[in-house]
Design a protein around this motif. Sequence first.
Motif, PDB file in Angstrom:
ATOM      1  N   UNK A 214       0.841  -1.206   0.000  1.00  9.48           N
ATOM      2  CA  UNK A 214       0.000   0.000   0.000  1.00  9.48           C
ATOM      3  C   UNK A 214       0.858   1.230   0.000  1.00  9.48           C
ATOM      4  N   UNK A 215       0.317   2.322  -0.568  1.00  9.28           N
ATOM      5  CA  UNK A 215       1.041   3.589  -0.623  1.00  9.28           C
ATOM      6  C   UNK A 215       0.207   4.682   0.020  1.00  9.28           C
ATOM      7  N   UNK A 216       0.892   5.662   0.576  1.00 12.83           N
ATOM      8  CA  UNK A 216       0.197   6.766   1.255  1.00 12.83           C
ATOM      9  C   UNK A 216      -0.246   7.842   0.305  1.00 12.83           C
ATOM     10  N   UNK A 217       0.143   7.761  -0.945  1.00  7.42           N
ATOM     11  CA  UNK A 217      -0.254   8.772  -1.911  1.00  7.42           C
ATOM     12  C   UNK A 217      -0.059   8.241  -3.297  1.00  7.42           C
ATOM     13  N   UNK A 218      -0.631   8.888  -4.301  1.00  7.26           N
ATOM     14  CA  UNK A 218      -0.495   8.418  -5.675  1.00  7.26           C
ATOM     15  C   UNK A 218       0.935   8.554  -6.167  1.00  7.26           C
ATOM     16  N   UNK A 219       1.387   7.563  -6.964  1.00 10.01           N
ATOM     17  CA  UNK A 219       2.735   7.571  -7.544  1.00 10.01           C
ATOM     18  C   UNK A 219       2.602   7.697  -9.043  1.00 10.01           C
ATOM     19  N   UNK A 220       3.226   8.702  -9.640  1.00  4.30           N
ATOM     20  CA  UNK A 220       3.127   8.934 -11.081  1.00  4.30           C
ATOM     21  C   UNK A 220       4.182   8.132 -11.804  1.00  4.30           C
ATOM     22  N   UNK A 221       3.994   8.034 -13.105  1.00  7.25           N
ATOM     23  CA  UNK A 221       4.890   7.229 -13.923  1.00  7.25           C
ATOM     24  C   UNK A 221       6.135   7.946 -14.345  1.00  7.25           C
ATOM     25  N   UNK A 222       6.207   9.255 -14.242  1.00 10.60           N
ATOM     26  CA  UNK A 222       7.421   9.996 -14.574  1.00 10.60           C
ATOM     27  C   UNK A 222       7.462  10.408 -16.016  1.00 10.60           C
ATOM     28  N   UNK A 223       7.865   9.525 -16.935  1.00  7.87           N
ATOM     29  CA  UNK A 223       8.058   9.870 -18.345  1.00  7.87           C
ATOM     30  C   UNK A 223       6.730  10.172 -19.014  1.00  7.87           C
ATOM     31  N   UNK A 224       6.783  11.165 -19.922  1.00 12.50           N
ATOM     32  CA  UNK A 224       5.594  11.571 -20.684  1.00 12.50           C
ATOM     33  C   UNK A 224       4.394  11.873 -19.764  1.00 12.50           C
ATOM     34  N   UNK A 225       4.672  12.399 -18.637  1.00  7.05           N
ATOM     35  CA  UNK A 225       3.605  12.648 -17.663  1.00  7.05           C
ATOM     36  C   UNK A 225       2.841  13.920 -18.021  1.00  7.05           C
ATOM     37  N   UNK A 226       1.531  13.827 -17.934  1.00  9.44           N
ATOM     38  CA  UNK A 226       0.657  14.984 -18.126  1.00  9.44           C
ATOM     39  C   UNK A 226      -0.221  15.119 -16.891  1.00  9.44           C
ATOM     40  N   UNK A 227      -0.310  16.334 -16.368  1.00 13.54           N
ATOM     41  CA  UNK A 227      -1.105  16.579 -15.168  1.00 13.54           C
ATOM     42  C   UNK A 227      -2.048  17.755 -15.447  1.00 13.54           C
ATOM     43  N   UNK A 228      -3.305  17.564 -15.041  1.00  9.97           N
ATOM     44  CA  UNK A 228      -4.270  18.652 -15.189  1.00  9.97           C
ATOM     45  C   UNK A 228      -5.131  18.696 -13.930  1.00  9.97           C
ATOM     46  N   UNK A 229      -5.311  19.917 -13.399  1.00 11.60           N
ATOM     47  CA  UNK A 229      -6.116  20.103 -12.192  1.00 11.60           C
ATOM     48  C   UNK A 229      -7.249  21.094 -12.488  1.00 11.60           C
ATOM     49  N   UNK A 230      -8.384  20.830 -11.855  1.00 13.82           N
ATOM     50  CA  UNK A 230      -9.535  21.723 -12.025  1.00 13.82           C
ATOM     51  C   UNK A 230     -10.355  21.694 -10.735  1.00 13.82           C
ATOM     52  N   UNK A 231     -10.921  22.834 -10.378  1.00 14.06           N
ATOM     53  CA  UNK A 231     -11.805  22.917  -9.206  1.00 14.06           C
ATOM     54  C   UNK A 231     -13.251  23.047  -9.680  1.00 14.06           C
ATOM     55  N   UNK A 232     -14.104  22.179  -9.135  1.00 11.34           N
ATOM     56  CA  UNK A 232     -15.503  22.128  -9.557  1.00 11.34           C
ATOM     57  C   UNK A 232     -16.406  22.349  -8.347  1.00 11.34           C
ATOM     58  N   UNK A 233     -17.600  22.904  -8.561  1.00 11.49           N
ATOM     59  CA  UNK A 233     -18.533  23.143  -7.445  1.00 11.49           C
ATOM     60  C   UNK A 233     -19.213  21.855  -7.003  1.00 11.49           C
ATOM     61  N   UNK A 234     -19.833  21.896  -5.834  1.00 16.12           N
ATOM     62  CA  UNK A 234     -20.610  20.748  -5.340  1.00 16.12           C
ATOM     63  C   UNK A 234     -21.972  20.778  -6.008  1.00 16.12           C
ATOM     64  N   UNK A 235     -22.001  20.295  -7.221  1.00 15.11           N
ATOM     65  CA  UNK A 235     -23.189  20.398  -8.062  1.00 15.11           C
ATOM     66  C   UNK A 235     -23.437  19.042  -8.710  1.00 15.11           C
ATOM     67  N   UNK A 236     -24.704  18.770  -9.038  1.00 13.67           N
ATOM     68  CA  UNK A 236     -25.032  17.481  -9.636  1.00 13.67           C
ATOM     69  C   UNK A 236     -24.397  17.290 -11.003  1.00 13.67           C
ATOM     70  N   UNK A 237     -23.934  18.396 -11.626  1.00 11.78           N
ATOM     71  CA  UNK A 237     -23.295  18.287 -12.937  1.00 11.78           C
ATOM     72  C   UNK A 237     -21.789  18.079 -12.838  1.00 11.78           C
ATOM     73  N   UNK A 238     -21.276  18.080 -11.600  1.00 12.46           N
ATOM     74  CA  UNK A 238     -19.835  17.925 -11.426  1.00 12.46           C
ATOM     75  C   UNK A 238     -19.322  16.572 -11.938  1.00 12.46           C
ATOM     76  N   UNK A 239     -20.005  15.429 -11.637  1.00 12.10           N
ATOM     77  CA  UNK A 239     -19.491  14.162 -12.175  1.00 12.10           C
ATOM     78  C   UNK A 239     -19.355  14.170 -13.699  1.00 12.10           C
ATOM     79  N   UNK A 240     -20.286  14.791 -14.401  1.00 10.57           N
ATOM     80  CA  UNK A 240     -20.195  14.831 -15.861  1.00 10.57           C
ATOM     81  C   UNK A 240     -18.983  15.654 -16.299  1.00 10.57           C
ATOM     82  N   UNK A 241     -18.720  16.767 -15.604  1.00  9.20           N
ATOM     83  CA  UNK A 241     -17.551  17.582 -15.946  1.00  9.20           C
ATOM     84  C   UNK A 241     -16.256  16.827 -15.668  1.00  9.20           C
ATOM     85  N   UNK A 242     -16.233  16.083 -14.547  1.00  9.05           N
ATOM     86  CA  UNK A 242     -15.033  15.299 -14.228  1.00  9.05           C
ATOM     87  C   UNK A 242     -14.810  14.200 -15.265  1.00  9.05           C
TER      88      UNK A 242
END
Length: 686
Positions: free
Chosen positions: A3-31
């Motif tokens: 088990x790991x205490x946090x996510x481990x990325x693959x390193x090479x060719x890594x792409x990361x994207x972050x977004x903040x969404x509201x607590x709304x019923x449409x949030x799962x569709x946006x995610x």
Amino acid sequence: MSAEAGPVSGGADERVRRVRLPADRRTPAAARALVRTMLLEARLPELLNEALLLTTELTTNAVEHARTELDIEVDTDRNGLTVTVTDFASGPVDELIVGVRNTTSDITEVAARGRGLLLVDHFSSRWGTTYLPTGKGVWFRLDRPGPGGSARPSAGPLRVVEPDRTGDGTPSAAAMSELMQLTPDSYADEPLPEFATGLLTRVGEMVGAAGGTVRLDRGDGLGTQVFARYGRPPRDGNELLRVPLAVHRPYAGELELDAAPSAYARPLAVLAAERLSLHLENDRLRRADVRRSTWLTFLAEASELLAQSLDVELTMALIPQLVVPRLGQWCAVHTTDEWGRLRLAASSHADEAMLPQLHRILQETGPDSIQSRLREASRNAAQVPLGGPMEGFAVPLIARGQRLGTLAVGRHQRHRHDPDEVSVLEDVARRAALAIENARIHAERRRVAQTLQQSLLPPVLPVVEGIGFAAEYVPTGDDAEVGGDFYDVLPLPDGRWLVVVGDVSGKGVQAAAVTGLVRDVIRVLVGDGKPLPEVLGRLNETLVERGGGRYCTLALAAVAPGDGDQLDVSLHLAGHDRPVLLHGGGGATFVGVGGTALGLLDTITTPTAELTLKPGDALIFYTDGVTERRRGRELFGTDRLRESAAPLAGYSADVVAARLRAATIAFSVEPPRDDIAILVLRNDTP
């Protein structure tokens, strides 16, 4: 795998994207849209089904339970995908756990973190939770199958449909995703039965059920009904999987599957039942809202109908018609007399043929009779149940603290009254009691007004040889108000007869009091032999002092036999309309000289007009209720009065008065806005 205490990325060719969404019923569709975009950019379409399913579960869980904004982080590399969903709800650290992929085939063997994490635990390569000072998050990792990734079964290339179950009998990610994304058709007339059938079919196919049924009782008196069906009916002796639906009263139901016991059958059935229950609850709330809105409309309409009637008997007869059959099979209204005894005032039954039996049962006496229960309801001012054969309940009729009687309502033919109906009936009883009390008050006011009005008019006109007297009086359209119009005929000490026609300003008790004052002063003064001009002067002084600001118009005519067959008339007008002289030979004219109304000025002028009535001539007195009778903006007027009187030459005083009254009333379809008084004096000498 540790088990790991946090996510481990693959390193090479890594792409990361972050977004903040509201607590709304449409949030799962946006995610999901974000994850889909990242997977396509990273050329990882084979992870699409699992990634969308797990993203939906985590975001939905966060929206429903954390109810805060969410941070979605998607990290892709050539070996796979990592998604982290972070909320900002506070929580103790010891609730956070870290887990690795569940390799067992039993889907129930997971930590108690909800079914969302059950799916994460099953489909992800690894997963865990993280804790930050501002909140906590859940992440999962999906590795590409083959070299450099985990060696677990692949979901297949993009848009390839998987079978519902994998080779080891467990449901596939595609089947789970389809099950979770199945929703009712919002454009369908009855979306829920179709949705329930589709949900039941998917679950049945996933667990290999031979058949299944969803049964639902909406509490509408129809009992438990088959809401959805799949496959064949169960065979005798088969052990069925039953899951109750998590719905609130009056709804109740269960999902039933004819499936062989397996590790996945019950959890999937429970999952499907919970999804169906959520939509059924929405349906229950929507129907309850519509029903309450309907009841409010019904109460508003009932109030309007009850308020329109000011007749006691009509009001009580209307109440059962409002109740039956909408709120009960039968209804009876009893009123209480001054001795506290109940009397049946009105009743109704959905089946008219049952009315005689209903009346017979309502008249029965005894400790267990309906009469006894009704007396208890009236005495205790509380709701009382009624037993057979006419089962139902009774509520008291109370208005302004007065116990007026009871309202008894029979139960529906197929079901008992639900709480909403009981509340509505209690509200109907309150409104009905108030309407009855208002009608009684109006009836009492009407009786008082009629009694007072009759006291201001002579009971009969005198019969005098050679002189004909006739009068017609029509009160205002509001028969609960006393008018100010009056007339009288009384003898004078010198042998003459005095005709009095007057109109006191205003209506009501105050106007009636002034009218009585005017009549009494006139009677006292003429009884003392005072001349008519002096009578008018003293009456004016009295009204100025005691009239309360009200004035009076008056016409006095002293009548005595003259030369031959003629009648001599001394006419005095104090602000009153000039009378019409109807000649016996035909034709009509206005006569008299106007004077000052009484009660306005300290001094008045009342010129005297001397008239002679030949045999057949008639003098017609009237009040402004005749000339001011309205038809829209048009008035009846003095000219129309004269034209209506002219053809009546030669008729008796009774006929002339009655014809003029009819002509005045027929001028407009509206009830009179003012009193109408007509008095005819005629020379009846042959």
